[in-house]
Design a protein around this motif. Structure first.
Motif, PDB file in Angstrom:
ATOM      1  N   UNK A 101       0.823  -1.210   0.000  1.00 44.98           N
ATOM      2  CA  UNK A 101       0.000   0.000   0.000  1.00 44.98           C
ATOM      3  C   UNK A 101       0.858   1.262   0.000  1.00 44.98           C
ATOM      4  N   UNK A 102       2.113   1.127   0.436  1.00 47.12           N
ATOM      5  CA  UNK A 102       3.005   2.277   0.453  1.00 47.12           C
ATOM      6  C   UNK A 102       3.658   2.556   1.790  1.00 47.12           C
ATOM      7  N   UNK A 103       3.368   1.777   2.827  1.00 44.85           N
ATOM      8  CA  UNK A 103       4.020   1.968   4.124  1.00 44.85           C
ATOM      9  C   UNK A 103       5.475   1.514   4.067  1.00 44.85           C
ATOM     10  N   UNK A 104       6.313   2.136   4.870  1.00 46.14           N
ATOM     11  CA  UNK A 104       7.673   1.640   5.027  1.00 46.14           C
ATOM     12  C   UNK A 104       7.626   0.356   5.844  1.00 46.14           C
ATOM     13  N   UNK A 105       8.678  -0.436   5.783  1.00 43.56           N
ATOM     14  CA  UNK A 105       8.718  -1.672   6.551  1.00 43.56           C
ATOM     15  C   UNK A 105       8.677  -1.383   8.050  1.00 43.56           C
ATOM     16  N   UNK A 106       9.260  -0.270   8.457  1.00 44.30           N
ATOM     17  CA  UNK A 106       9.234   0.086   9.869  1.00 44.30           C
ATOM     18  C   UNK A 106       7.830   0.380  10.365  1.00 44.30           C
ATOM     19  N   UNK A 107       7.101   1.215   9.613  1.00 43.97           N
ATOM     20  CA  UNK A 107       5.724   1.521   9.999  1.00 43.97           C
ATOM     21  C   UNK A 107       4.836   0.288   9.911  1.00 43.97           C
ATOM     22  N   UNK A 108       5.061  -0.526   8.862  1.00 44.97           N
ATOM     23  CA  UNK A 108       4.270  -1.750   8.726  1.00 44.97           C
ATOM     24  C   UNK A 108       4.511  -2.675   9.910  1.00 44.97           C
ATOM     25  N   UNK A 109       5.773  -2.785  10.332  1.00 46.52           N
ATOM     26  CA  UNK A 109       6.101  -3.633  11.469  1.00 46.52           C
ATOM     27  C   UNK A 109       5.411  -3.181  12.744  1.00 46.52           C
ATOM     28  N   UNK A 110       5.254  -1.865  12.906  1.00 51.72           N
ATOM     29  CA  UNK A 110       4.568  -1.338  14.088  1.00 51.72           C
ATOM     30  C   UNK A 110       3.107  -1.755  14.107  1.00 51.72           C
ATOM     31  N   UNK A 111       2.435  -1.664  12.957  1.00 53.31           N
ATOM     32  CA  UNK A 111       1.029  -2.055  12.897  1.00 53.31           C
ATOM     33  C   UNK A 111       0.861  -3.558  13.069  1.00 53.31           C
ATOM     34  N   UNK A 112       1.752  -4.336  12.465  1.00 53.16           N
ATOM     35  CA  UNK A 112       1.657  -5.791  12.591  1.00 53.16           C
ATOM     36  C   UNK A 112       1.876  -6.219  14.037  1.00 53.16           C
TER      37      UNK A 112
END
Length: 402
Positions: free
Chosen positions: A352-363
């Motif tokens: 969707x466009x999130x960075x891996x860091x931000x994605x990791x936070x949500x996961x």
């Protein structure tokens, strides 16, 4: 152990399972593994390469290692248990088996599935296996998987592979369109039925059309004043707009009439007879016919539908076309996202466009239940993100706002 064999066989060819690849099928081809029908004896039948079996069989291994086969589930979901059926394999069954699983995004190629870099997850450890037996193995992993890999140690033959569990559909496929909320591939389940004498009731929510009357649901002949029925738990709470009642193949044994009732289990008890209301009054049906019937009942959210067939008979398929409510779509999105393997959930967000860091936070904020934890984490990082991206993530979980 709970009898998981009452659940959906997500690997079955009947609902779209596919055998992707194997390292060996010298004696008998791999596709037999997911045939929906029970294996049969081929005793006394020989082919050019030896005895014929209704299953998958590899050659005798003369070097270290083991044989394997990869199956794409017809309907991805959480696996509750696996059956490795070695019916009629008595001197040539595996000594041990193990099972791995993985979650891929839709459209994955065979090359990607067979990539040695794929980090398969072991869901059934290496365990002894018996011949001519339905070997059952419970699974405690609660992640949603799309593929399984059966490993046989070191070699041998297996008649059938059954992968039982709870279907968890990808909610993105149900957005902005009418869907069959009674379809097994969308997560619907037949939870009860008055009679299953001839065929299982859950046949009516399977994909495709019935090839014979054995592919549908048929009850014994009634000799009283009652009628037969089944109850479907819908894929998600929703509104039903059309019922497709299919009596194809049932010529002298179709019901005379049918009716539909609805219930909202988020507010009422499905076991309470007063909780049900009429969706479709008793309506005449014809033999060997696909009936498309508008549903004009109260515009209320439905979680369960009772199909009544009067007085008895057979039905090929039942389709309940409609759409999920906002509550239903949020439930689908939450459950799907919470059960995705970590690598797949991360990829969904980065695509969707999130960075891996931000994605990791949500996961890491999962399980979210009602999406509160994940949405709270999203709100905290929102000032750093584009508004369109925040909206896209919210719609991923909750569905498009109407």
């Amino acid at each position: 152990m709970t009898d998981f064999t009452d659940l959906v066989d997500m690997a079955s060819r009947k609902i779209g399972g596919r055998v992707v690849s194997t390292n060996d099928e010298f004696f008998v081809e791999k596709e037999n593994l997911i045939k929906p029908e029970a294996p049969v004896s081929c005793k006394g039948i020989s082919g050019n390469r030896g005895g014929v079996y209704d299953g998958w069989e590899t050659r005798r291994r003369r070097q270290p290692g083991h044989d394997w086969v990869i199956v794409r589930l017809g309907a991805p979901g959480v696996i509750d248990g696996v059956v490795v059926d070695t019916a009629f394999f008595r001197g040539n069954y595996p000594d041990r088996i193990s099972i791995d699983a993985y979650g891929f995004e839709d459209g994955v190629s065979d090359e990607e599935v067979n990539d040695p870099a794929v980090d398969w997850v072991r869901i059934v450890p290496e365990t002894s296996c018996q011949g001519d037996t339905e070997n059952q193995f419970g699974v405690t992993d609660d992640r949603r998987y799309t593929h399984v890999r059966l490993n046989i140690h070191p070699d041998g033959g297996v008649a059938r592979l059954r992968v039982y569990g709870h279907v968890i559909p990808d909610p993105r496929h149900l957005d902005r369109i009418s869907s069959d909320l009674a379809a097994v591939e969308n997560g619907a389940v037949v939870v009860d039925a008055s009679d299953k004498f001839f065929n299982p009731a859950d046949n009516v929510i399977m994909p495709g059309t019935a090839r014979t009357t054995k592919d549908g649901w048929e009850t014994k002949r009634r000799r009283d004043d009652g009628h037969d029925w089944l109850v479907v738990q819908l894929a998600a709470p929703g509104h039903i707009r059309q019922a497709i009642v299919d009596t194809s193949r049932y010529i002298g044994n179709a019901p005379d009439r049918c009716s539909l009732q609805g219930c909202d289990a988020t507010r009422d008890d499905v076991d309470d007879p007063t909780a049900w209301w009429e969706l479709l009054p008793a309506t005449a049906v014809q033999p060997d016919t696909i009936h498309r019937i508008p549903v004009r009942g109260p515009d209320r959210q439905v979680t369960h539908v009772r199909l009544n067939i009067l007085p008895d008979g057979g039905l090929a398929r039942l389709r309940l076309v409609g759409y999920a409510t906002d509550t239903g779509r949020a439930h689908l999105g939450t459950r799907w996202f919470d059960h995705l393997p970590e690598h797949q959930a991360t990829r969904v967000l980065t695509d969707l466009g999130l960075t891996e860091g931000h994605a990791g936070t949500l996961v890491a904020a999962r399980p979210s239940g009602d999406t509160g934890a994940v949405l709270s984490a999203l709100d905290e990082m929102a000032p750093e993100l584009d508004d369109a991206l925040v909206t896209a993530i919210r719609e991923l979980l909750l569905g498009p706002r109407t």
